[in-house]
Design a protein around this motif. Structure first.
Motif, mmCIF file in Angstrom:
data_model
loop_
_atom_site.group_PDB
_atom_site.id
_atom_site.type_symbol
_atom_site.label_atom_id
_atom_site.label_comp_id
_atom_site.label_asym_id
_atom_site.label_seq_id
_atom_site.Cartn_x
_atom_site.Cartn_y
_atom_site.Cartn_z
ATOM 1 N N PRO A 436 -6.078 -48.899 48.090
ATOM 2 C CA PRO A 436 -5.789 -47.467 47.980
ATOM 3 C C PRO A 436 -6.583 -46.834 46.834
ATOM 4 O O PRO A 436 -6.808 -47.475 45.804
ATOM 5 C CB PRO A 436 -4.295 -47.404 47.671
ATOM 6 N N ARG A 437 -7.009 -45.606 47.040
ATOM 7 C CA ARG A 437 -7.702 -44.845 45.987
ATOM 8 C C ARG A 437 -7.059 -43.462 45.910
ATOM 9 O O ARG A 437 -6.758 -42.860 46.935
ATOM 10 C CB ARG A 437 -9.171 -44.617 46.357
ATOM 11 N N ILE A 438 -6.881 -42.963 44.688
ATOM 12 C CA ILE A 438 -6.469 -41.572 44.519
ATOM 13 C C ILE A 438 -7.772 -40.787 44.359
ATOM 14 O O ILE A 438 -8.594 -41.123 43.494
ATOM 15 C CB ILE A 438 -5.581 -41.399 43.263
ATOM 16 N N VAL A 439 -7.974 -39.768 45.194
ATOM 17 C CA VAL A 439 -9.270 -39.075 45.145
ATOM 18 C C VAL A 439 -9.146 -37.630 44.649
ATOM 19 O O VAL A 439 -10.161 -36.976 44.400
ATOM 20 C CB VAL A 439 -9.984 -39.107 46.523
ATOM 21 N N LEU A 448 -9.887 -43.078 41.694
ATOM 22 C CA LEU A 448 -9.010 -43.904 40.857
ATOM 23 C C LEU A 448 -8.341 -44.999 41.674
ATOM 24 O O LEU A 448 -7.703 -44.716 42.692
ATOM 25 C CB LEU A 448 -7.952 -42.981 40.228
ATOM 26 N N ALA A 449 -8.481 -46.255 41.219
ATOM 27 C CA ALA A 449 -7.719 -47.348 41.828
ATOM 28 C C ALA A 449 -6.370 -47.350 41.114
ATOM 29 O O ALA A 449 -6.307 -47.684 39.930
ATOM 30 C CB ALA A 449 -8.447 -48.664 41.618
ATOM 31 N N PRO A 450 -5.296 -46.918 41.770
ATOM 32 C CA PRO A 450 -4.025 -46.751 41.048
ATOM 33 C C PRO A 450 -3.330 -48.078 40.771
ATOM 34 O O PRO A 450 -2.524 -48.556 41.565
ATOM 35 C CB PRO A 450 -3.194 -45.870 41.996
ATOM 36 N N GLU A 451 -3.651 -48.667 39.635
ATOM 37 C CA GLU A 451 -3.070 -49.958 39.255
ATOM 38 C C GLU A 451 -2.705 -49.909 37.781
ATOM 39 O O GLU A 451 -3.305 -49.153 37.023
ATOM 40 C CB GLU A 451 -4.112 -51.076 39.407
ATOM 41 N N GLU A 525 3.050 -45.491 35.560
ATOM 42 C CA GLU A 525 3.185 -46.960 35.602
ATOM 43 C C GLU A 525 3.140 -47.367 37.067
ATOM 44 O O GLU A 525 3.992 -46.952 37.853
ATOM 45 C CB GLU A 525 4.539 -47.300 34.957
ATOM 46 N N MET A 526 2.137 -48.134 37.464
ATOM 47 C CA MET A 526 2.037 -48.468 38.881
ATOM 48 C C MET A 526 2.635 -49.821 39.236
ATOM 49 O O MET A 526 2.811 -50.137 40.391
ATOM 50 C CB MET A 526 0.575 -48.406 39.348
#
Ligand code: NAD
Length: 528
Positions: A436-439, A448-451, A525-526
């Motif tokens: 998943p990416r936040i774009v 953003l790689a949400p990790e 916090e992911m």
């Protein structure tokens, strides 16, 4: 249908199973070997927390369709293995709500009328009528922190004592409070105005130490506090100080940072009433837990829809294979966005674009978004089955949209959340098959790689801002692993995204927020 009862549960549930025509095997006194033999042809299994249902047990129980947990926690069940094998896990999360609420009221009355202290004094041979002058609950303000299942019941019961109820719960709507005759207020206001404060939130990274030194200092002089939720929500060292200095008049705890708290200083604090995690301990709660779990087991075995599903084997394995990546994206998008939203969520819109718009299971994907949005703030597991009900119960309207245009991403999911304090729009896409990416966040494009841990800082677009924020973090020992900056126009407001190595504590968030030119700061916090 054969149902094995592996742990001692209230007889009422076993009776119910028999009345429903189940072949019940009570295996509570059996050796493990014997229990495993019984499970080989069992259709249903009932447990509490004692029996461990790991992958090997599930592999052996080839006929098993459902596991009922007479209670809430399911740490003893391998949920992934159950889901993979299509075994539904059901529980009874509401079984102890009234019992815990009544215990809370008991503790509030114990504090107001000093019952445990007076009891100890008289038994020690003293007749100290003057020493134990109490106060009425009538007309006093009860501050309820966390207006979920238990908090709501405590509030309703306290109303019968003519108390005024003030509640803080950032995730419920004001309408919900109004309908119950409860004033919904800010955290600060509850701390400042309440005569009695009671906490009913889950224990999470956000609620650990929710009531600490600073909060005690904001409370009314002589206020009382009760914790029947989880140890750790109230900072015990700060509580000891507040009690011993007389800053607050008394505290009642059913739960502790360390359980049992034998020999710990908290038990020696002034004006403290304690019970050994008895909140859910009544005959009735045990009976409800048993009957609710057994009813749910019967429903699953009869192919009826259960209410309290903990896992989600509702999607056939072949479809699941295709959906997995999108489900992860949906859940991640929800989990990310809930941490950006301020105020109480009212409307949630999920729009599927491009390739995702063609997926048949859009409701399931929308439920995954809701699960991501709601799980971090609730005690129960919010999953693909119960998510719409949980959202509805919390007054959140949910809509789904579809669009062909995916803004050149191939697949794109848009999540719009409106709250009573504003709105957030976050866009995400799936990179490859499962990343998943936040774009986009509120109109700012990013990748953003949400990790892990992320800090989002909106600030004036002018020289020196990045350095100041980085210095603020560095001074607090927080390491920046990666960073991105984006803006909509030159000289406007920039969005800075920092991947950091550890959780940014609330006080550091406040410190960064106070830097000249910083508009707002959100710590995300992911990790689950
Ligand atoms: P719930 O999920 O129904 O309610 C929790 C509420 O807290 C929700 O409304 C949520 O919006 C709110 N919340 C989340 N984060 C918050 C925050 N930072 N500030 C304010 N509100 C916040 O849960 P429940 O069933 O009512 O349980 C409440 C607590 O009671 C949990 O901690 C649970 O573990 C505990 N509990 C204790 C016992 C016992 O034996 N003492 C028994 C059962 C449950």
């Amino acid at each position: 249908m054969k149902v094995v009862v592996a742990d001692p549960i209230h007889e009422a549930g076993i009776e119910l199973l028999r009345q429903e025509g189940m072949d019940v095997v009570v295996a509570t006194d059996m050796e493990r070997e014997e229990l495993l033999r019984e499970l080989q042809d069992a259709d249903g299994l009932l447990v509490r927390s004692r029996t461990k249902v790991r992958r090997d047990v599930l592999e052996l129980a080839k006929n098993l369709k459902v596991i009922g947990r007479a209670g809430v926690g399911v740490d003893n069940i391998d949920l992934d293995a159950a889901t993979e094998r299509g075994v539904v896990v059901v529980n009874a999360p509401e079984a102890s709500t009234i019992t815990v609420a009544e215990h809370t009221i008991g503790l509030i009355l114990s504090l107001a009328r000093r019952i445990p202290f007076a009891d100890a004094s008289l038994k020690a041979g003293k007749w100290e009528k003057k020493k134990f002058l109490g106060c009425e609950l009538r007309g006093k303000t009860l501050g309820v922190i966390g207006l979920g299942r238990i908090g709501t019941q405590v509030a309703l019961k306290a109303k019968a004592f003519d108390m005024k109820i003030l509640a803080y719960d950032p995730y419920i709507t004001e309408d919900y409070g109004r309908e119950l005759g409860i004033e919904v207020a800010s955290f600060e206001e509850v701390l400042k105005r309440a005569d009695f404060i009671t906490v009913h939130v889950p224990l999470t990274d956000k609620t650990r130490g929710l009531i600490g030194r600073e909060e005690f200092n904001k409370m009314k002089e002589g206020a009382y506090i009760v914790n029947c939720a989880r140890g750790g929500i109230i900072d015990e060292d700060a509580l000891i100080e507040a009690l011993n200095s007389g800053r607050i008049a008394g505290a009642a705890l059913d739960v502790f940072e360390v359980e049992p708290p034998i020999g710990r200083p908290i038990l020696k604090a002034k004006n403290i009433v304690v019970t050994p995690h008895l909140g859910a301990s009544t005959e009735e709660a045990q009976r409800y837990a048993s009957t609710i779990a057994c009813e749910e087991v019967v429903k699953v075995l009869r192919n009826e829809a259960p209410r309290n599903v903990v896992n989600m084997p509702a999607i056939p394995p072949e479809a699941m294979e295709k959906l997995r990546g999108y489900l992860t994206l949906a859940e991640t998008l929800g989990r990310f966005t809930v941490q950006l939203v301020r105020g109480r969520m009212r409307d949630v819109n999920v729009t599927f674009c491009g390739a995702i718009a063609e997926v048949k299971e859009q409701t399931v994907l929308c439920n995954a978004v809701l699960s991501g949005l709601l799980s971090p703030i609730l005690t129960e597991r919010v999953n693909l089955l119960n998510a719409p009900v949980v959202a509805k119960n919390r007054g959140i309207r949910v809509t789904i949209g579809k669009r062909e245009d995916s803004e050149s991403y191939g697949n794109l999911m848009l999540l719009e959340v409106k709250s009573d304090q504003g709105e957030s729009l976050v866009k995400g896409c799936l990179h490859g098959e499962k990343e998943p990416r936040i774009v986009e966040v509120d109109g700012y494009s990013l990748e953003l790689a949400p990790e892990g841990r992320i800090l989002l800082v909106r600030h004036d677009d002018r020289p020196g801002m990045i350095g100041r924020v980085a210095l603020g973090l560095g001074n607090n020992g927080i390491n920046i692993a990666a960073m991105q900056v984006g803006r909509k126009e030159k000289g406007g407001v920039q969005l800075m995204i920092l991947m950091v190595d550890q959780l940014v504590p609330e006080e550091v968030v406040k410190e960064i927020s106070a830097i000249d030119g910083v508009k707002d700061v959100k710590a995300v916090e992911m990790e689950k």
